[in-house]
Design a protein around this motif. Structure first.
Motif, PDB file in Angstrom:
ATOM      1  N   LEU A 211      61.678 -20.408   2.456  1.00 12.42           N
ATOM      2  CA  LEU A 211      61.599 -18.954   2.578  1.00 12.42           C
ATOM      3  C   LEU A 211      62.790 -18.489   2.272  1.00 12.42           C
ATOM      4  CD1 LEU A 211      59.777 -16.747   3.245  1.00 12.42           C
ATOM      5  CD2 LEU A 211      60.642 -17.023   5.689  1.00 12.42           C
ATOM      6  N   LYS A 212      63.895 -19.219   2.755  1.00  7.31           N
ATOM      7  CA  LYS A 212      65.168 -18.694   2.451  1.00  7.31           C
ATOM      8  C   LYS A 212      65.382 -18.828   0.831  1.00  7.31           C
ATOM      9  CE  LYS A 212      70.133 -19.770   3.096  1.00  7.31           C
ATOM     10  NZ  LYS A 212      70.567 -19.729   1.721  1.00  7.31           N
ATOM     11  N   HIS A 213      65.154 -20.100   0.206  1.00  6.69           N
ATOM     12  CA  HIS A 213      65.233 -19.857  -1.375  1.00  6.69           C
ATOM     13  C   HIS A 213      64.560 -18.810  -2.074  1.00  6.69           C
ATOM     14  CE1 HIS A 213      64.988 -21.953  -5.263  1.00  6.69           C
ATOM     15  NE2 HIS A 213      63.918 -21.447  -5.173  1.00  6.69           N
ATOM     16  N   VAL A 214      63.300 -18.491  -1.662  1.00 11.07           N
ATOM     17  CA  VAL A 214      62.608 -17.380  -1.991  1.00 11.07           C
ATOM     18  C   VAL A 214      63.129 -16.121  -2.166  1.00 11.07           C
ATOM     19  CG1 VAL A 214      60.435 -16.078  -1.956  1.00 11.07           C
ATOM     20  CG2 VAL A 214      60.377 -18.600  -1.929  1.00 11.07           C
ATOM     21  N   THR A 215      63.548 -15.694  -0.787  1.00  7.57           N
ATOM     22  CA  THR A 215      64.432 -14.472  -0.597  1.00  7.57           C
ATOM     23  C   THR A 215      65.669 -14.271  -1.410  1.00  7.57           C
ATOM     24  OG1 THR A 215      65.263 -15.341   1.257  1.00  7.57           O
ATOM     25  CG2 THR A 215      63.212 -13.859   1.700  1.00  7.57           C
ATOM     26  N   ASP A 216      66.353 -15.472  -1.568  1.00  6.85           N
ATOM     27  CA  ASP A 216      67.461 -15.337  -2.312  1.00  6.85           C
ATOM     28  C   ASP A 216      67.215 -15.066  -3.666  1.00  6.85           C
ATOM     29  OD1 ASP A 216      69.073 -16.077   0.001  1.00  6.85           O
ATOM     30  OD2 ASP A 216      69.343 -18.284  -0.553  1.00  6.85           O
ATOM     31  N   THR A 217      66.141 -15.318  -4.248  1.00  4.43           N
ATOM     32  CA  THR A 217      65.741 -15.325  -5.861  1.00  4.43           C
ATOM     33  C   THR A 217      65.096 -13.835  -6.160  1.00  4.43           C
ATOM     34  OG1 THR A 217      63.458 -16.233  -5.322  1.00  4.43           O
ATOM     35  CG2 THR A 217      65.473 -17.543  -6.229  1.00  4.43           C
ATOM     36  N   VAL A 218      65.010 -13.120  -5.013  1.00  2.00           N
ATOM     37  CA  VAL A 218      64.275 -11.595  -5.201  1.00  2.00           C
ATOM     38  C   VAL A 218      65.304 -10.830  -5.910  1.00  2.00           C
ATOM     39  CG1 VAL A 218      63.373  -9.790  -3.715  1.00  2.00           C
ATOM     40  CG2 VAL A 218      62.698 -11.933  -3.342  1.00  2.00           C
ATOM     41  N   ILE A 391      55.675 -10.190   7.079  1.00  3.64           N
ATOM     42  CA  ILE A 391      55.001 -11.030   6.061  1.00  3.64           C
ATOM     43  C   ILE A 391      54.150 -10.296   4.989  1.00  3.64           C
ATOM     44  CG2 ILE A 391      52.759 -11.324   6.990  1.00  3.64           C
ATOM     45  CD1 ILE A 391      52.949 -14.340   6.388  1.00  3.64           C
ATOM     46  N   GLY A 392      53.967  -8.974   4.933  1.00  7.90           N
ATOM     47  CA  GLY A 392      53.263  -8.213   4.049  1.00  7.90           C
ATOM     48  C   GLY A 392      54.006  -7.967   2.581  1.00  7.90           C
ATOM     49  N   CYS A 393      55.551  -8.063   2.684  1.00  7.40           N
ATOM     50  CA  CYS A 393      56.168  -7.963   1.557  1.00  7.40           C
ATOM     51  C   CYS A 393      56.099  -9.590   0.824  1.00  7.40           C
ATOM     52  CB  CYS A 393      57.644  -7.835   2.049  1.00  7.40           C
ATOM     53  SG  CYS A 393      58.516  -9.261   2.883  1.00  7.40           S
ATOM     54  N   LEU A 394      55.908 -10.652   1.555  1.00 10.74           N
ATOM     55  CA  LEU A 394      55.746 -11.828   0.985  1.00 10.74           C
ATOM     56  C   LEU A 394      54.269 -11.945   0.075  1.00 10.74           C
ATOM     57  CD1 LEU A 394      56.889 -14.371   3.366  1.00 10.74           C
ATOM     58  CD2 LEU A 394      58.064 -13.423   1.603  1.00 10.74           C
ATOM     59  N   TYR A 395      53.424 -11.348   0.654  1.00 10.71           N
ATOM     60  CA  TYR A 395      52.044 -11.686  -0.205  1.00 10.71           C
ATOM     61  C   TYR A 395      52.395 -10.432  -1.466  1.00 10.71           C
ATOM     62  CZ  TYR A 395      49.425 -13.383   3.595  1.00 10.71           C
ATOM     63  OH  TYR A 395      48.941 -14.057   4.562  1.00 10.71           O
ATOM     64  N   ASN A 396      52.987  -9.187  -1.397  1.00 11.62           N
ATOM     65  CA  ASN A 396      53.255  -8.498  -2.366  1.00 11.62           C
ATOM     66  C   ASN A 396      54.127  -9.226  -3.693  1.00 11.62           C
ATOM     67  OD1 ASN A 396      51.832  -6.183  -1.287  1.00 11.62           O
ATOM     68  ND2 ASN A 396      53.805  -5.332  -0.511  1.00 11.62           N
ATOM     69  N   LEU A 397      55.064  -9.965  -3.190  1.00  5.49           N
ATOM     70  CA  LEU A 397      55.816 -10.955  -4.180  1.00  5.49           C
ATOM     71  C   LEU A 397      55.068 -12.023  -4.667  1.00  5.49           C
ATOM     72  CD1 LEU A 397      58.778 -11.774  -4.958  1.00  5.49           C
ATOM     73  CD2 LEU A 397      58.807 -13.176  -2.846  1.00  5.49           C
ATOM     74  N   SER A 398      54.167 -12.623  -4.190  1.00  4.31           N
ATOM     75  CA  SER A 398      53.350 -13.713  -4.626  1.00  4.31           C
ATOM     76  C   SER A 398      52.538 -13.028  -5.763  1.00  4.31           C
ATOM     77  CB  SER A 398      52.358 -14.281  -3.664  1.00  4.31           C
ATOM     78  OG  SER A 398      51.528 -15.039  -4.146  1.00  4.31           O
ATOM     79  N   GLU A 399      51.970 -11.931  -5.643  1.00  6.31           N
ATOM     80  CA  GLU A 399      51.095 -11.206  -6.677  1.00  6.31           C
ATOM     81  C   GLU A 399      51.986 -10.676  -7.599  1.00  6.31           C
ATOM     82  OE1 GLU A 399      48.483  -6.988  -7.243  1.00  6.31           O
ATOM     83  OE2 GLU A 399      48.829  -7.579  -4.956  1.00  6.31           O
ATOM     84  N   ILE A 400      53.145 -10.229  -7.333  1.00 10.06           N
ATOM     85  CA  ILE A 400      54.060  -9.639  -8.605  1.00 10.06           C
ATOM     86  C   ILE A 400      54.509 -10.852  -9.413  1.00 10.06           C
ATOM     87  CG2 ILE A 400      56.403  -9.105  -8.969  1.00 10.06           C
ATOM     88  CD1 ILE A 400      55.974  -7.078  -6.489  1.00 10.06           C
TER      89      ILE A 400
END
Length: 699
Positions: A211-218, A391-400
Motif C-alpha cells: 500500500l505504501k508502494h502504491v501511494t508513493d507512485t500516485v 478505501i474508496g480512493c483505492l478503488y478509483n485508482l485501480s480503475e484509472i
C-alpha cells in the motif's frame, strides 16, 4: 446449484454451455435474497451505497451475491470488513452481448487450434503492463462498449497518446511502477481473518508495504496525466488529487519506515517486513530486530570460518525450504566432503549442504522472525483499520490504472499498424479492411471492403472452399469489436453502427459431449440467434444447412434468411447454395458478393490448377464444380476426378436451372426502394451543405 444433494437444472444448463468448467455446488438455502441485501448494506463503501436502490428488487442478483459471499468467506476462512467493498450493479445496457460460442469462434481471447498460440485478438492488442489492465482488456474484448460517448472519449485519448510520443512514454513509465495487482491489494486489505496465523500476519504486513508502494507512485502518475488534454485524462488527473490519498499516505508514514518498499525475492521481502515499522516506536521490536541482525552476521562469520578451515570457495544461500545453507560449485568440490557437512544435495552445477551449527541458527532465526511479525502485526492491524475508511480512493485508482494501461495498448497498436479511427453512423462501411490477427506481420494479406446499411442489410457471400469466406466474416466481427472497444481498426476507412449483440454460426462439428449431430448443433445455434436477434445486431453465418440434404438445407437457409431480413440486423451469410443468390432479385435489401478464383493451366495444357485471389467482387460466383477442381490439387486419381465430373454434369442436366421469374413491377419497386434508402442514408450521414447535397442527388 444443489438442492438436497441433487444438481439443480441451472447446474445442467451451465455445464452444457460451458463444458470443462470447474463448477462448485452450493446448497439452495445459501441463495437468499434477504441475506444478500443485508450483506450489501453492511459491506458497501459509503460513496457507493446508492447501489442498494438499484439492486433491492433484483431477486436473482441478491441471492447469487449472498451465496458468493458466504462461499468466499468459508473458503478463505475470513470475513469482509464493514463498509469496505465497492459494489456496482451493471446490466447489459452499456455493453454489447457476445455469447461464449461466438467469442470462441472469433478467437477473441484464445486460438481455436492452439490455446497457447498468440493468434487471437487479445494477443494482438495486449501490450499491458499491469494485471488490472490485462483483465480489463480481456473483459472489453468479450463485452465491448455500446455507449458512443464513452467510445469517442477513448478514441480521443488514443489519438492524443499516439500524436504525442513524450506524453505516451511519460505515462507508460508512470504505469510501469504499478507492477503489483491493486485489486488483489484491496482484497487483502478488506478481508479480516477469523484466526491469526504466521502466514496471515505476513500477508497483513505485506499489504501495508504494498500500500505504501502504491501511494508513493500516485503523484508521478498524476503529474504525467496533467499533460493530457482530453477530458478523460483531465478527469483522471482530478480524481488522483483526492485528499484521501494524502490521508492514507500520512497514516502509513506515521508507522512505516521511510525506506520500506516492495521488493522481489523471498529473503528481500522478509527483510522489508522485519524493518517495516519505524525504529523507536516499540523498544521490544527494536531489540528483536537487533538480535535478528546479529544472527545474520553470525551466519556470515560462520561461512568465513568454514572457508578458512577447509580452504573451499563456499558461499551462503537461502531458500524457502532449507533456510540459510552453504553452497559451492560442483567443479570445486573435493572428492570427499568434510564430516561437518550434512544434508548434502547435488545438482549438475552446484553442491548444497549445511552444518549442525547453521541449522541451530536457522531455527533461532525462524523463532525471532515470528516474534518480530507478531509485534509488527499488532501495529499494522490498527493501521489497516484506519486505511479502510479511505478505501474508496483505492478503488478509483485501480480503475484509472487499468483503463490507462488498456488505452496505452491501443495506442501502441495504432503506432505499429496502418489503421484508421472508426466513425459511428447508421452504416457499416469498411474500405480495404484487414483481419487484425492475420494481418499481424503479413504483407501478402488481401484487404476487403464491407458495406451494410438499412437498405442493404443482408449480404450473401459465395465462393469456393478456401477462397476466404470464413476469414472475411470473422474480420467483420473482429473489427466491430475493436471499434466498440475504442481502438483504431486496420483499414483505410471504417464506419460502424453500434451493435447491441454479435452472433455467429460458423463451423460444423458434432458435439459428442451432448450427443448432438452437426445438424442438431446448427439448429441449436440458429435458434439462439432467432430468439435474441434485434434490429441493431450483427450476425455472421457460415455454411448453414450442410448437415442435412441439399433440398432441406436450401429451404431452411431461405426461410431463416427471410426472418433475418425482417429484423433489419446486419447479416453476412456465406454459403455454397447458389439458389440463395436468387433472393437478390426478390428482396431489394440483399446484395450478392463472391470471392474470385483463377484457373491456371500448366505443363502444356495437361494440368489445370486453382489459384485463389482472395478478392471480393459483386454478384454471385459463376464457378461450377469448383469442389472437383479443388480436389484435383490433392493428387486424387485422374480417373476418379473424371468420373466425378461426368456424374455431376448428369445431375445438373436433370436438375436444370429454375431461375426465379421477376416481373417489371418488382424490378421497379426494388429500384425505388434502393433509391429511397440511399437518400435516407445521405440525409443522415452526409457532411455536405444543402446546395452540394442537391447537386449530388441530381448527379
Amino acid at each position: 446449484m444443489c438442492d438436497g444433494g441433487n444438481a439443480a437444472p441451472v447446474y445442467k444448463i451451465v455445464n452444457e454451455n460451458f463444458p470443462g468448467s470447474n463448477i462448485t455446488t452450493i446448497q439452495r438455502h445459501y441463495f437468499n435474497d434477504h441475506n444478500g441485501l443485508d450483506f450489501i448494506k453492511r459491506l458497501v463503501i459509503e460513496e457507493n451505497n446508492s447501489v442498494v436502490m438499484a439492486v433491492k428488487s433484483k431477486y436473482y442478483c441478491l441471492a447469487a451475491a449472498s451465496a458468493l459471499i458466504k462461499y468466499v468467506e468459508f473458503i478463505e476462512n475470513m470475513v469482509y470488513a464493514q463498509e469496505s467493498l465497492r459494489v456496482v450493479f451493471q446490466g447489459g445496457e452499456r455493453t454489447t452481448m457476445i455469447d461464449a460460442g461466438t467469442s470462441s469462434i472469433l478467437e477473441l481471447v484464445v486460438n481455436l487450434e492452439n490455446l497457447k498460440s498468440s493468434h487471437s485478438l487479445f494477443s494482438v492488442l495486449n501490450r499491458t503492463k499491469t494485471p488490472g489492465g490485462t483483465r480489463l482488456l480481456r473483459s472489453n474484448i468479450l463485452q465491448p462498449l455500446n455507449d458512443r460517448e464513452t467510445i469517442q472519449a477513448r478514441l480521443d485519448c488514443v489519438e492524443e497518446l499516439t500524436d504525442s510520443s513524450e506524453f505516451f512514454y511519460g505515462l507508460q513509465s508512470a504505469l510501469e511502477r504499478f507492477e503489483i495487482d491493486i485489486d488483489h491489494l484491496i482484497a487483502s486489505l478488506v478481508q479480516i481473518a477469523k484466526q491469526d496465523t504466521d502466514k496471515i500476519r505476513e500477508r497483513r504486513i505485506n499489504t501495508a508495504i504494498l500500500l505504501k508502494h502504491v501511494t508513493d507512485t500516485v503523484p508521478a502518475l498524476c503529474e504525467s496525466l496533467s499533460e493530457g488534454k482530453c477530458d478523460l485524462f483531465q478527469a483522471y488527473s482530478a480524481s488522483l488529487k483526492d485528499a484521501r490519498f494524502c490521508s492514507v499516505s500520512d497514516l502509513l508514514s506515521n508507522i512505516l519506515n521511510e525506506n520500506c518498499r516492495y521488493t522481489k525475492g523471498l529473503l528481500n521481502m522478509r527483510y522489508q517486513r522485519c524493518f517495516a515499522v519505524k525504529p523507536g516506536i516499540s523498544a521490544v521490536l527494536d531489540m528483536s530486530r537487533r538480535v535478528y541482525s546479529e544472527m545474520i552476521e553470525d551466519i556470515g562469520e560462520l561461512i568465513e570460518q568454514l572457508n578458512g578451515k577447509y580452504d573451499l570457495p563456499l558461499k551462503s544461500c537461502h531458500s524457502s525450504s532449507r533456510g540459510f545453507h552453504v553452497q559451492m560449485l560442483t567443479k570445486d568440490a573435493p572428492s570427499k566432503l568434510p564430516e561437518d557437512f550434512i544434508q548434502i544435495s547435488k545438482t549438475r552445477k552446484t553442491l548444497s549442504f549445511t552444518t549442525q551449527e547453521l541449522k541451530t541458527i536457522n531455527g533461532n532465526i525462524i523463532l525471532q522472525i515470528k516474534d518480530i511479525n507478531m509485534i509488527t502485526d499488532a501495529m499494522i492491524k490498527h493501521l489497516n483499520a484506519s486505511v479502510r475508511s479511505n478505501i474508496g480512493c483505492l478503488y478509483n485508482l485501480s480503475e484509472i490504472v487499468s483503463t490507462l494501461d488498456m488505452l496505452l495498448s491501443f495506442a501502441h497498436y495504432r503506432t505499429t499498424t496502418e489503421c484508421v479511427r472508426p466513425e459511428f453512423t447508421d452504416t457499416l462501411a469498411i474500405k480495404n479492411g484487414r483481419h487484425p490477427v492475420l494481418d499481424n506481420g503479413r504483407r501478402c494479406y488481401v484487404p476487403s471492403n464491407v458495406y451494410a446499411a438499412e437498405g442493404k442489410n443482408f449480404n450473401i457471400v459465395t465462393g469456393p472452399n478456401m477462397s476466404g469466406k470464413t476469414t472475411y466474416l470473422k474480420m467483420i466481427a473482429q473489427l466491430q469489436v475493436m471499434a466498440q472497444m475504442g481502438c483504431f481498426v486496420p483499414a483505410e476507412f471504417a464506419s460502424f453502427r453500434v451493435a447491441s449483440q454479435i452472433f455467429s454460426r460458423v463451423g460444423s462439428n458434432d458435439d459428442m459431449e451432448t450427443n448432438s449431430s452437426t445438424f442438431m448443433v446448427e439448429m441449436k445455434e440458429v435458434n439462439y440467434i432467432i430468439q435474441n436477434v434485434t434490429d441493431t445486431s450483427v450476425v455472421i453465418i457460415d455454411e448453414l444447412g450442410r448437415g442435412t440434404s441439399s433440398e432441406e438445407g436450401v429451404g431452411l437457409c431461405w426461410a431463416i434468411s427471410e426472418f433475418l431480413l425482417s429484423e433489419k440486423a446486419f447479416t453476412f451469410f456465406a454459403t455454397h447454395f447458389i439458389e440463395l443468390c436468387r433472393m437478390e432479385s426478390i428482396y431489394p435489401n440483399i446484395e450478392n458478393y463472391h470471392f474470385e478464383i483463377k484457373h491456371v493451366t500448366c505443363n502444356q495444357g495437361r494440368f489445370r490448377t486453382v489459384q485463389f485471389t482472395y478478392a471480393l467482387s459483386r454478384g454471385f460466383t459463376r464457378e461450377v464444380h469448383y469442389g472437383l477442381d479443388l480436389a484435383e490439387m490433392f493428387d486424387l486419381p485422374p480417373s476418379l476426378i473424371q468420373k466425378a465430373h461426368v456424374i455431376a454434369d448428369e445431375i445438373d442436366k436433370r436438375t436444370g436451372e429454375a431461375d426465379a421469374s421477376v416481373t417489371d413491377e418488382q424490378k421497379a419497386n426494388n429500384a425505388a426502394y434502393k433509391f429511397a434508402t440511399r437518400l435516407l442514408q445521405v440525409s443522415r450521414s452526409s457532411r455536405l451543405d444543402d446546395v452540394a447535397l442537391v447537386e449530388y442527388v441530381r448527379g
